[in-house]
Design a protein around this motif. Structure first.
Motif, PDB file in Angstrom:
ATOM      1  N   MET A  30       0.820  -1.189   0.000  1.00  0.00           N
ATOM      2  CA  MET A  30       0.000   0.000   0.000  1.00  0.00           C
ATOM      3  C   MET A  30       0.868   1.258   0.000  1.00  0.00           C
ATOM      4  SD  MET A  30      -3.178   1.169   0.134  1.00  0.00           S
ATOM      5  CE  MET A  30      -4.029  -0.320   0.562  1.00  0.00           C
ATOM      6  N   LYS A  31       1.902   1.254   0.824  1.00  0.00           N
ATOM      7  CA  LYS A  31       2.770   2.422   0.911  1.00  0.00           C
ATOM      8  C   LYS A  31       3.460   2.703  -0.412  1.00  0.00           C
ATOM      9  CE  LYS A  31       3.445   2.329   5.853  1.00  0.00           C
ATOM     10  NZ  LYS A  31       4.347   2.234   6.980  1.00  0.00           N
ATOM     11  N   ASP A  32       3.802   1.622  -1.150  1.00  0.00           N
ATOM     12  CA  ASP A  32       4.434   1.800  -2.465  1.00  0.00           C
ATOM     13  C   ASP A  32       3.506   2.551  -3.417  1.00  0.00           C
ATOM     14  OD1 ASP A  32       6.662   0.440  -1.611  1.00  0.00           O
ATOM     15  OD2 ASP A  32       6.133  -1.441  -2.587  1.00  0.00           O
ATOM     16  N   ILE A  33       2.235   2.185  -3.369  1.00  0.00           N
ATOM     17  CA  ILE A  33       1.260   2.831  -4.251  1.00  0.00           C
ATOM     18  C   ILE A  33       1.132   4.308  -3.893  1.00  0.00           C
ATOM     19  CG2 ILE A  33      -1.186   2.936  -4.881  1.00  0.00           C
ATOM     20  CD1 ILE A  33      -1.206  -0.149  -4.446  1.00  0.00           C
ATOM     21  N   LEU A  34       1.029   4.590  -2.607  1.00  0.00           N
ATOM     22  CA  LEU A  34       0.906   5.981  -2.168  1.00  0.00           C
ATOM     23  C   LEU A  34       2.170   6.770  -2.512  1.00  0.00           C
ATOM     24  CD1 LEU A  34      -0.896   5.518   1.266  1.00  0.00           C
ATOM     25  CD2 LEU A  34      -1.905   6.086  -0.946  1.00  0.00           C
ATOM     26  N   GLU A  35       3.313   6.109  -2.416  1.00  0.00           N
ATOM     27  CA  GLU A  35       4.580   6.763  -2.793  1.00  0.00           C
ATOM     28  C   GLU A  35       4.582   7.128  -4.273  1.00  0.00           C
ATOM     29  OE1 GLU A  35       7.234   7.809  -1.162  1.00  0.00           O
ATOM     30  OE2 GLU A  35       6.791   6.983   0.809  1.00  0.00           O
ATOM     31  N   LYS A  36       4.097   6.222  -5.110  1.00  0.00           N
ATOM     32  CA  LYS A  36       4.063   6.479  -6.559  1.00  0.00           C
ATOM     33  C   LYS A  36       3.109   7.618  -6.886  1.00  0.00           C
ATOM     34  CE  LYS A  36       5.492   1.916  -7.986  1.00  0.00           C
ATOM     35  NZ  LYS A  36       5.157   0.665  -8.640  1.00  0.00           N
ATOM     36  N   VAL A  37       1.961   7.643  -6.222  1.00  0.00           N
ATOM     37  CA  VAL A  37       1.005   8.732  -6.432  1.00  0.00           C
ATOM     38  C   VAL A  37       1.640  10.050  -6.011  1.00  0.00           C
ATOM     39  CG1 VAL A  37      -1.198   9.711  -5.659  1.00  0.00           C
ATOM     40  CG2 VAL A  37      -1.033   7.271  -6.204  1.00  0.00           C
ATOM     41  N   ALA A  38       2.314  10.039  -4.871  1.00  0.00           N
ATOM     42  CA  ALA A  38       2.974  11.248  -4.378  1.00  0.00           C
ATOM     43  C   ALA A  38       4.029  11.745  -5.364  1.00  0.00           C
ATOM     44  CB  ALA A  38       3.612  10.976  -3.013  1.00  0.00           C
ATOM     45  N   GLU A  39       4.855  10.822  -5.806  1.00  0.00           N
ATOM     46  CA  GLU A  39       5.930  11.177  -6.747  1.00  0.00           C
ATOM     47  C   GLU A  39       5.360  11.768  -8.028  1.00  0.00           C
ATOM     48  OE1 GLU A  39       9.113   8.693  -9.326  1.00  0.00           O
ATOM     49  OE2 GLU A  39       9.088   8.236  -7.171  1.00  0.00           O
ATOM     50  N   LYS A  40       4.328  11.128  -8.534  1.00  0.00           N
ATOM     51  CA  LYS A  40       3.711  11.570  -9.778  1.00  0.00           C
ATOM     52  C   LYS A  40       3.103  12.969  -9.655  1.00  0.00           C
ATOM     53  CE  LYS A  40       1.561   9.132 -13.441  1.00  0.00           C
ATOM     54  NZ  LYS A  40       0.939   7.933 -13.888  1.00  0.00           N
ATOM     55  N   ASN A  41       2.691  13.319  -8.432  1.00  0.00           N
ATOM     56  CA  ASN A  41       2.040  14.611  -8.215  1.00  0.00           C
ATOM     57  C   ASN A  41       2.935  15.642  -7.538  1.00  0.00           C
ATOM     58  OD1 ASN A  41      -0.974  14.332  -9.010  1.00  0.00           O
ATOM     59  ND2 ASN A  41      -0.442  12.402  -8.022  1.00  0.00           N
ATOM     60  N   GLY A  42       4.191  15.261  -7.308  1.00  0.00           N
ATOM     61  CA  GLY A  42       5.142  16.199  -6.727  1.00  0.00           C
ATOM     62  C   GLY A  42       4.840  16.584  -5.286  1.00  0.00           C
ATOM     63  N   ILE A  43       4.270  15.623  -4.543  1.00  0.00           N
ATOM     64  CA  ILE A  43       3.973  15.863  -3.133  1.00  0.00           C
ATOM     65  C   ILE A  43       4.473  14.682  -2.310  1.00  0.00           C
ATOM     66  CG2 ILE A  43       1.982  17.348  -3.604  1.00  0.00           C
ATOM     67  CD1 ILE A  43       0.137  14.985  -3.079  1.00  0.00           C
ATOM     68  N   THR A  44       4.351  14.764  -0.993  1.00  0.00           N
ATOM     69  CA  THR A  44       4.811  13.667  -0.133  1.00  0.00           C
ATOM     70  C   THR A  44       3.715  12.617   0.034  1.00  0.00           C
ATOM     71  OG1 THR A  44       4.011  14.645   1.932  1.00  0.00           O
ATOM     72  CG2 THR A  44       6.224  15.305   1.188  1.00  0.00           C
ATOM     73  N   ARG A  45       4.121  11.435   0.482  1.00  0.00           N
ATOM     74  CA  ARG A  45       3.152  10.363   0.770  1.00  0.00           C
ATOM     75  C   ARG A  45       2.182  10.817   1.850  1.00  0.00           C
ATOM     76  NH1 ARG A  45       2.665   6.655   4.471  1.00  0.00           N
ATOM     77  NH2 ARG A  45       4.759   6.859   5.280  1.00  0.00           N
ATOM     78  N   ASN A  46       2.684  11.546   2.843  1.00  0.00           N
ATOM     79  CA  ASN A  46       1.810  12.042   3.904  1.00  0.00           C
ATOM     80  C   ASN A  46       0.742  12.988   3.359  1.00  0.00           C
ATOM     81  OD1 ASN A  46       3.078  10.570   5.891  1.00  0.00           O
ATOM     82  ND2 ASN A  46       4.387  12.243   6.555  1.00  0.00           N
ATOM     83  N   GLU A  47       1.138  13.806   2.371  1.00  0.00           N
ATOM     84  CA  GLU A  47       0.159  14.708   1.760  1.00  0.00           C
ATOM     85  C   GLU A  47      -0.901  13.924   0.991  1.00  0.00           C
ATOM     86  OE1 GLU A  47       2.307  18.867   0.757  1.00  0.00           O
ATOM     87  OE2 GLU A  47       3.311  17.083  -0.087  1.00  0.00           O
ATOM     88  N   VAL A  48      -0.476  12.871   0.314  1.00  0.00           N
ATOM     89  CA  VAL A  48      -1.434  12.012  -0.403  1.00  0.00           C
ATOM     90  C   VAL A  48      -2.420  11.418   0.598  1.00  0.00           C
ATOM     91  CG1 VAL A  48      -1.715   9.879  -1.736  1.00  0.00           C
ATOM     92  CG2 VAL A  48       0.122  11.469  -2.308  1.00  0.00           C
ATOM     93  N   GLU A  49      -1.903  10.848   1.674  1.00  0.00           N
ATOM     94  CA  GLU A  49      -2.775  10.255   2.695  1.00  0.00           C
ATOM     95  C   GLU A  49      -3.717  11.290   3.286  1.00  0.00           C
ATOM     96  OE1 GLU A  49      -1.513   7.251   5.527  1.00  0.00           O
ATOM     97  OE2 GLU A  49       0.439   7.249   4.516  1.00  0.00           O
ATOM     98  N   SER A  50      -3.203  12.472   3.540  1.00  0.00           N
ATOM     99  CA  SER A  50      -4.026  13.542   4.108  1.00  0.00           C
ATOM    100  C   SER A  50      -5.172  13.913   3.173  1.00  0.00           C
ATOM    101  CB  SER A  50      -3.155  14.761   4.399  1.00  0.00           C
ATOM    102  OG  SER A  50      -3.935  15.824   4.871  1.00  0.00           O
ATOM    103  N   GLU A  51      -4.886  14.022   1.893  1.00  0.00           N
ATOM    104  CA  GLU A  51      -5.923  14.362   0.918  1.00  0.00           C
ATOM    105  C   GLU A  51      -6.963  13.246   0.810  1.00  0.00           C
ATOM    106  OE1 GLU A  51      -6.525  17.295  -0.677  1.00  0.00           O
ATOM    107  OE2 GLU A  51      -4.937  18.008   0.656  1.00  0.00           O
ATOM    108  N   ILE A  52      -6.509  12.006   0.827  1.00  0.00           N
ATOM    109  CA  ILE A  52      -7.451  10.882   0.775  1.00  0.00           C
ATOM    110  C   ILE A  52      -8.304  10.874   2.041  1.00  0.00           C
ATOM    111  CG2 ILE A  52      -7.685   8.367   0.729  1.00  0.00           C
ATOM    112  CD1 ILE A  52      -5.112   8.311  -1.001  1.00  0.00           C
ATOM    113  N   GLN A  53      -7.690  11.133   3.187  1.00  0.00           N
ATOM    114  CA  GLN A  53      -8.425  11.167   4.452  1.00  0.00           C
ATOM    115  C   GLN A  53      -9.504  12.253   4.419  1.00  0.00           C
ATOM    116  OE1 GLN A  53      -7.397   8.775   6.880  1.00  0.00           O
ATOM    117  NE2 GLN A  53      -9.425   9.202   7.621  1.00  0.00           N
TER     118      GLN A  53
END
Length: 71
Positions: free
Chosen positions: A1-24
């Motif tokens: 799961m973390k790998d997927i969130l990392e890839k989304v973050a990288e693709k969008n130029g943000i951190t994994r924590n920011e991705v999780e925060s937006e999903i939350q």
């Protein structure tokens, strides 16, 4: 799961924590839906009404997609 969130973050130029925060944030908003189908889904995800983790929601969505594909 973390790998997927990392890839989304990288693709969008943000951190994994920011991705999780937006999903939350999206989960919190979605849980407010008054649509019966949405209410049933959130009751299944979180019977106690507490906001579930990103991982919990994604896991249930994956499970439901797999069920649909196999039926």
């Amino acid at each position: 799961m973390k790998d997927i969130l990392e890839k989304v973050a990288e693709k969008n130029g943000i951190t994994r924590n920011e991705v999780e925060s937006e999903i939350q944030k999206a989960i919190k908003e979605a849980m407010k839906s008054r649509q019966p189908q949405a209410q049933r889904f959130w009751k299944e995800v979180s019977p106690d009404g507490q906001i579930p983790s990103v991982e919990t929601v994604i896991a249930l969505i994956v499970e439901k997609v797999n069920e649909q594909m196999c039926s």
